[in-house]
Design a protein around this motif. Structure first.
Motif, mmCIF file in Angstrom:
data_model
loop_
_atom_site.group_PDB
_atom_site.id
_atom_site.type_symbol
_atom_site.label_atom_id
_atom_site.label_comp_id
_atom_site.label_asym_id
_atom_site.label_seq_id
_atom_site.Cartn_x
_atom_site.Cartn_y
_atom_site.Cartn_z
ATOM 1 N N ALA A 148 0.831 -1.211 0.000
ATOM 2 C CA ALA A 148 0.000 0.000 0.000
ATOM 3 C C ALA A 148 0.866 1.261 0.000
ATOM 4 N N VAL A 149 1.942 1.252 0.771
ATOM 5 C CA VAL A 149 2.841 2.412 0.794
ATOM 6 C C VAL A 149 3.463 2.614 -0.577
ATOM 7 N N ALA A 150 3.868 1.525 -1.224
ATOM 8 C CA ALA A 150 4.448 1.623 -2.563
ATOM 9 C C ALA A 150 3.414 2.146 -3.571
ATOM 10 N N VAL A 151 2.169 1.783 -3.392
ATOM 11 C CA VAL A 151 1.095 2.315 -4.241
ATOM 12 C C VAL A 151 0.999 3.820 -4.057
ATOM 13 N N ARG A 152 1.015 4.251 -2.813
ATOM 14 C CA ARG A 152 0.945 5.692 -2.530
ATOM 15 C C ARG A 152 2.108 6.449 -3.159
ATOM 16 N N MET A 153 3.273 5.848 -3.174
ATOM 17 C CA MET A 153 4.472 6.515 -3.680
ATOM 18 C C MET A 153 4.375 6.856 -5.170
ATOM 19 N N PHE A 164 -7.273 0.723 -5.186
ATOM 20 C CA PHE A 164 -6.526 -0.397 -4.609
ATOM 21 C C PHE A 164 -7.041 -0.729 -3.212
ATOM 22 N N HIS A 165 -7.241 0.291 -2.413
ATOM 23 C CA HIS A 165 -7.707 0.162 -1.025
ATOM 24 C C HIS A 165 -9.036 -0.598 -0.970
ATOM 25 N N GLN A 166 -9.956 -0.214 -1.817
ATOM 26 C CA GLN A 166 -11.261 -0.875 -1.861
ATOM 27 C C GLN A 166 -11.130 -2.336 -2.290
ATOM 28 N N LYS A 185 -2.310 -4.405 -9.297
ATOM 29 C CA LYS A 185 -2.333 -4.617 -10.743
ATOM 30 C C LYS A 185 -3.719 -4.334 -11.305
ATOM 31 N N GLU A 186 -4.738 -4.806 -10.600
ATOM 32 C CA GLU A 186 -6.118 -4.584 -11.036
ATOM 33 C C GLU A 186 -6.471 -3.101 -11.023
#
Length: 255
Positions: A148-153, A164-166, A185-186
């Protein structure tokens, strides 16, 4: 030998409920203590409602002390709580009230809390929402939070993060690295960049920051919230959250 703990508690009970003031137990002789304990015991047996009043008063004082403690912790950490670049900001980024949620991707209550959050954002256009990963439910939770942190970055807008969170919170089974990567990825994230960012010191720094904040504010589970100066532990429901937003906004539950 009389119970000094019982005697002290009984004297406190009488004092809190308006009985005549009595000196501390240590100031009496042994016979006096026994006599006072008998008087107090007889009084409490005749007026058991006193113990309920004492319990209610004690709870009230403890809650007040906890509120003061929470407010001090929020004041100390305000900049990091509300404005850290390591949080994910959604909703109205210029909102007049900031609603901060600490969550774990393996927390069943956090799924319901997510529904509450979306309902609040939908009904309150002035609400700023900050999401902070707080993985307390085991290694899988930590792995999911790291992704999740990498997604935020790579998503400064927070839009892909929210998708992603949902997907991850609503997914079935235990959240872990594999499920988190599948959700990313989705949601359309750049997976090569994501894998690279997972190795960044920023991932560890973000989670350490969140854990430090949670510890200082006495958070011991998820979901937990900071709303204004209020610290809220647990999935209290959308109505209670809305009232606390009102208190933060105008000093009362309904503005």
């Amino acid at each position: 030998m009389p119970s000094f703990r019982f005697l002290n508690l009984a004297l406190l009970a009488l004092a809190l409920c308006g009985a005549p003031a009595i000196a501390s137990a240590q100031s009496f002789s042994e016979p006096q203590r026994r006599e006072i304990e008998k008087i107090v015991r007889d009084y409490l047996l005749s007026h058991p409602e006193v113990l309920e009043e004492v319990s209610a008063e004690l709870s009230k004082r403890q809650a007040a002390a906890e509120t003061v403690k929470h407010e001090a912790a929020v004041t100390r950490n305000a900049q990091t709580i509300f404005n850290s670049p390591r949080g994910v900001t959604v909703g109205n980024k210029d909102g007049d009230v900031t609603f901060v949620e600490f969550f774990d991707y393996n927390c069943g209550y956090c799924k319901r809390a997510m529904t509450d959050m979306f309902e609040l954002m939908k009904s309150d256009s002035k609400l700023k929402v900050v999401l902070k990963e707080f993985p307390v439910l085991g290694p899988g939770s930590v792995e999911a939070a790291q992704v999740a942190v990498a997604v935020r970055m790579q998503d400064p807008t927070g839009k892909k993060y929210l998708d992603f969170h949902q997907k991850l919170l609503n997914g079935r089974g235990q959240a872990d690295k594999a499920r988190a990567l599948a959700a990313a990825k989705e949601a359309g994230l750049d997976m090569a960049k994501l894998e690279k960012d997972l190795a960044s010191p920023e991932v560890r720094a973000t989670l350490e920051e969140n854990f430090k904040l949670a510890e200082d504010m006495g958070m011991n589970g998820t979901p937990s919230y900071v709303i204004g100066k209020q610290v809220v532990i647990g999935a209290v429901g959308v109505d209670s959250l809305r009232e606390k937003i009102g208190v933060a906004r105008c000093g009362k539950a309904t503005c």
